[in-house]
Motif scaffolding. Structure first.
Motif, PDB file in Angstrom:
ATOM      1  N   ALA A 154       0.915  -1.166  -0.001  1.00  0.00           N
ATOM      2  CA  ALA A 154       0.111   0.058   0.180  1.00  0.00           C
ATOM      3  C   ALA A 154       0.834   1.293  -0.104  1.00  0.00           C
ATOM      4  N   LEU A 155       2.115   1.177   0.700  1.00  0.00           N
ATOM      5  CA  LEU A 155       2.819   2.349   0.789  1.00  0.00           C
ATOM      6  C   LEU A 155       3.461   2.743  -0.582  1.00  0.00           C
ATOM      7  N   PHE A 156       3.932   1.562  -1.230  1.00  0.00           N
ATOM      8  CA  PHE A 156       4.411   1.782  -2.366  1.00  0.00           C
ATOM      9  C   PHE A 156       3.632   2.094  -3.572  1.00  0.00           C
ATOM     10  N   LEU A 157       2.336   2.315  -3.271  1.00  0.00           N
ATOM     11  CA  LEU A 157       1.197   2.848  -4.404  1.00  0.00           C
ATOM     12  C   LEU A 157       1.069   4.392  -4.285  1.00  0.00           C
ATOM     13  N   VAL A 158       1.818   4.914  -3.172  1.00  0.00           N
ATOM     14  CA  VAL A 158       1.600   6.405  -2.739  1.00  0.00           C
ATOM     15  C   VAL A 158       2.083   7.055  -4.167  1.00  0.00           C
ATOM     16  N   PRO A 159       3.362   6.888  -4.613  1.00  0.00           N
ATOM     17  CA  PRO A 159       3.741   7.705  -5.837  1.00  0.00           C
ATOM     18  C   PRO A 159       2.629   7.544  -6.910  1.00  0.00           C
ATOM     19  N   TRP A 160       2.099   6.475  -7.337  1.00  0.00           N
ATOM     20  CA  TRP A 160       1.084   6.347  -8.113  1.00  0.00           C
ATOM     21  C   TRP A 160      -0.050   6.947  -8.165  1.00  0.00           C
ATOM     22  N   LEU A 161      -0.469   7.039  -6.821  1.00  0.00           N
ATOM     23  CA  LEU A 161      -1.750   7.669  -6.515  1.00  0.00           C
ATOM     24  C   LEU A 161      -1.528   9.481  -6.577  1.00  0.00           C
ATOM     25  N   LEU A 162      -0.422   9.981  -6.304  1.00  0.00           N
ATOM     26  CA  LEU A 162      -0.338  11.234  -6.193  1.00  0.00           C
ATOM     27  C   LEU A 162      -0.657  11.942  -7.609  1.00  0.00           C
ATOM     28  N   PRO A 163      -1.039  13.104  -7.734  1.00  0.00           N
ATOM     29  CA  PRO A 163      -1.231  13.774  -9.042  1.00  0.00           C
ATOM     30  C   PRO A 163       0.222  14.093  -9.476  1.00  0.00           C
ATOM     31  N   LEU A 164       0.434  14.147 -10.848  1.00  0.00           N
ATOM     32  CA  LEU A 164       1.802  14.254 -11.165  1.00  0.00           C
ATOM     33  C   LEU A 164       2.554  15.464 -10.945  1.00  0.00           C
ATOM     34  N   ILE A 165       1.556  16.592 -10.834  1.00  0.00           N
ATOM     35  CA  ILE A 165       2.209  17.871 -10.684  1.00  0.00           C
ATOM     36  C   ILE A 165       3.068  17.771  -9.098  1.00  0.00           C
ATOM     37  N   VAL A 166       2.427  17.211  -8.329  1.00  0.00           N
ATOM     38  CA  VAL A 166       2.799  17.113  -6.977  1.00  0.00           C
ATOM     39  C   VAL A 166       4.103  16.323  -6.985  1.00  0.00           C
ATOM     40  N   SER A 167       4.109  15.086  -7.590  1.00  0.00           N
ATOM     41  CA  SER A 167       5.361  14.365  -7.684  1.00  0.00           C
ATOM     42  C   SER A 167       6.457  15.121  -8.437  1.00  0.00           C
ATOM     43  N   ALA A 168       6.232  15.774  -9.676  1.00  0.00           N
ATOM     44  CA  ALA A 168       7.221  16.551 -10.140  1.00  0.00           C
ATOM     45  C   ALA A 168       7.750  17.695  -9.438  1.00  0.00           C
ATOM     46  N   SER A 169       6.949  18.397  -8.667  1.00  0.00           N
ATOM     47  CA  SER A 169       7.150  19.622  -7.726  1.00  0.00           C
ATOM     48  C   SER A 169       8.148  19.054  -6.835  1.00  0.00           C
ATOM     49  N   THR A 170       7.941  17.853  -6.213  1.00  0.00           N
ATOM     50  CA  THR A 170       8.770  17.351  -5.140  1.00  0.00           C
ATOM     51  C   THR A 170      10.025  17.103  -5.485  1.00  0.00           C
ATOM     52  N   TRP A 171      10.130  16.360  -6.726  1.00  0.00           N
ATOM     53  CA  TRP A 171      11.430  15.875  -7.267  1.00  0.00           C
ATOM     54  C   TRP A 171      12.112  17.273  -7.820  1.00  0.00           C
ATOM     55  N   SER A 172      11.404  18.256  -8.114  1.00  0.00           N
ATOM     56  CA  SER A 172      12.151  19.472  -8.698  1.00  0.00           C
ATOM     57  C   SER A 172      12.745  20.189  -7.200  1.00  0.00           C
ATOM     58  N   TRP A 173      11.977  20.157  -6.214  1.00  0.00           N
ATOM     59  CA  TRP A 173      12.737  20.700  -4.854  1.00  0.00           C
ATOM     60  C   TRP A 173      13.688  19.893  -4.483  1.00  0.00           C
ATOM     61  N   MET A 174      13.572  18.326  -4.610  1.00  0.00           N
ATOM     62  CA  MET A 174      14.658  17.861  -4.109  1.00  0.00           C
ATOM     63  C   MET A 174      15.877  17.790  -4.772  1.00  0.00           C
ATOM     64  N   LEU A 175      16.081  17.943  -5.951  1.00  0.00           N
ATOM     65  CA  LEU A 175      17.078  17.923  -7.021  1.00  0.00           C
ATOM     66  C   LEU A 175      17.569  19.485  -7.105  1.00  0.00           C
ATOM     67  N   ASN A 176      16.937  20.522  -6.552  1.00  0.00           N
ATOM     68  CA  ASN A 176      17.438  21.875  -6.552  1.00  0.00           C
ATOM     69  C   ASN A 176      18.967  22.103  -6.305  1.00  0.00           C
ATOM     70  N   SER A 177      19.697  22.799  -7.110  1.00  0.00           N
ATOM     71  CA  SER A 177      20.873  22.862  -6.982  1.00  0.00           C
ATOM     72  C   SER A 177      21.304  23.596  -5.350  1.00  0.00           C
ATOM     73  N   ASP A 178      20.674  24.398  -5.157  1.00  0.00           N
ATOM     74  CA  ASP A 178      21.016  25.293  -3.888  1.00  0.00           C
ATOM     75  C   ASP A 178      20.584  24.891  -2.695  1.00  0.00           C
ATOM     76  N   SER A 179      19.119  24.366  -2.628  1.00  0.00           N
ATOM     77  CA  SER A 179      18.655  23.961  -1.324  1.00  0.00           C
ATOM     78  C   SER A 179      17.842  22.490  -1.124  1.00  0.00           C
ATOM     79  N   GLY A 180      18.409  21.689  -2.565  1.00  0.00           N
ATOM     80  CA  GLY A 180      17.960  20.477  -2.434  1.00  0.00           C
ATOM     81  C   GLY A 180      18.260  19.320  -1.597  1.00  0.00           C
TER      82      GLY A 180
END
Length: 325
Positions: A138-164
């Motif tokens: 059930a926990l592994f299904l979370v990325p699939w259930l999240l809206p793509l805009i939420v997932s992409a924004s999260t990855w964009s923040w995680m991979l930020n050059s300065d504050s990621g």
């Protein structure tokens, strides 16, 4: 008593006995057959209407858009001139075509390979019975259930050059700043990693359901014959999982070819065109400038449709050969 209007009788003598042969009235089943046909059409009509309105008509309009020279004014007035395949020639001659084609192939191929491999490994892991199996699935299904805009924004923040958080973690091991999203060499790899993470749950669910349909008696018989885990995987699991694997790969291919949200939110196809694919290129042509190139954008979209159709036909032909064999 049998009514003469509805039944016909005749006597047949054989072996000293008289047999009555009864013939049903001709045409009695026609009203029922017609009623069944009308009922079948009534059930098919909503689906046919849905496909016509939301698939056939948009596809027709997109093809028409790519065969005419549409500007904003012509789009409103509806008087765009017919130019044939000129828009496709413009797309093929564009300096963005080859990079976008290569990026689409790399993004799709690498994503599907890792999604399927990791998804299969997780499906085999969860196929073993242990206490927290259902909770972890059930926990592994979370990325699939999240809206793509939420997932992409999260990855964009995680991979930020300065504050990621990724660079912060790597700095603890003495690794300097890495420009994940702004480096031409790493932008495509970064969006591919994000897409792999999002697509793993889909492969996990489909492959796990396929494993559930494999009879446990086959594994027990293989164990009695002295087969190891690796032999069971190659001789039992993979062959019996082949139909499910094929449909998983085809669906993953179609979904990945049209991925737009993740790339656009994270890199907007940049820097430059280093992470541009056909999906983002079509959007940039159609909506990314003050004077949109609507017809070339439609041509790029049709190329994506053709690619998905080709792989779909390959899958259908492969399945047909397997069924015949």
């Amino acid at each position: 008593m049998i009514q003469p209007q509805t039944l016909a009788e005749r006597s047949v003598r054989g072996r000293g006995r008289t047999h009555a042969v009864v013939f049903p009235r001709l045409g009695a089943a026609k009203p029922r057959r017609r009623t069944g046909q009308w009922a079948a059409w009534a059930f098919v009509a909503p689906l046919a209407a849905y496909l016509a309105v939301f698939y056939a008509y948009p596809l027709y309009r997109n093809i028409e858009l790519s065969l005419k020279d549409y500007t904003v004014r012509a789009f409103v007035q509806g008087n765009a001139p017919f130019v044939g395949l000129d828009n496709y020639a413009t797309v093929f001659q564009s300096p963005t075509f080859v990079p976008a084609l290569v990026h689409t192939a790399l993004f799709t191929g690498v994503s599907i390979a890792f999604q399927f491999t990791i998804g299969l490994a997780l499906a085999l892991f969860f196929h073993q019975s242990f206490r927290l199996s259902a909770t972890l699935r059930a926990l592994f299904l979370v990325p699939w259930l999240l809206p793509l805009i939420v997932s992409a924004s999260t990855w964009s923040w995680m991979l930020n050059s300065d504050s990621g958080v990724v660079n912060s973690f790597l700095s603890a091991f003495g690794i300097g700043q890495i420009n994940w999203l702004t480096s031409p060499d790493l932008a495509l790899a970064s969006v591919t990693i994000a897409n792999i993470w999002i697509g793993i749950p889909f492969n996990l669910v489909i492959l796990y359901s396929g494993l559930q349909n494999i009879p446990a008696e086959l594994y027990e018989a293989a164990s009695l014959d002295g087969a190891g885990s690796w032999q069971k995987f190659w001789r039992i699991t993979l062959p019996l999982l082949r139909p499910v694997s094929a449909i998983t790969l085809v669906l993953g291919l179609v979904y990945t070819l049209k991925v737009f949200d993740i790339i656009w939110i994270m890199t907007r196809g940049g820097p430059g065109s280093s992470s541009s694919t056909f999906a983002t290129w079509a959007y940039q042509l159609g909506f990314g400038s003050v004077l949109p190139a609507l017809s070339p954008a439609a041509a790029v979209g049709n190329l994506l449709i053709i690619l998905a159709l080709v792989f779909g036909l390959i899958y259908v032909r492969t399945q047909r050969k397997q069924d015949q064999s």
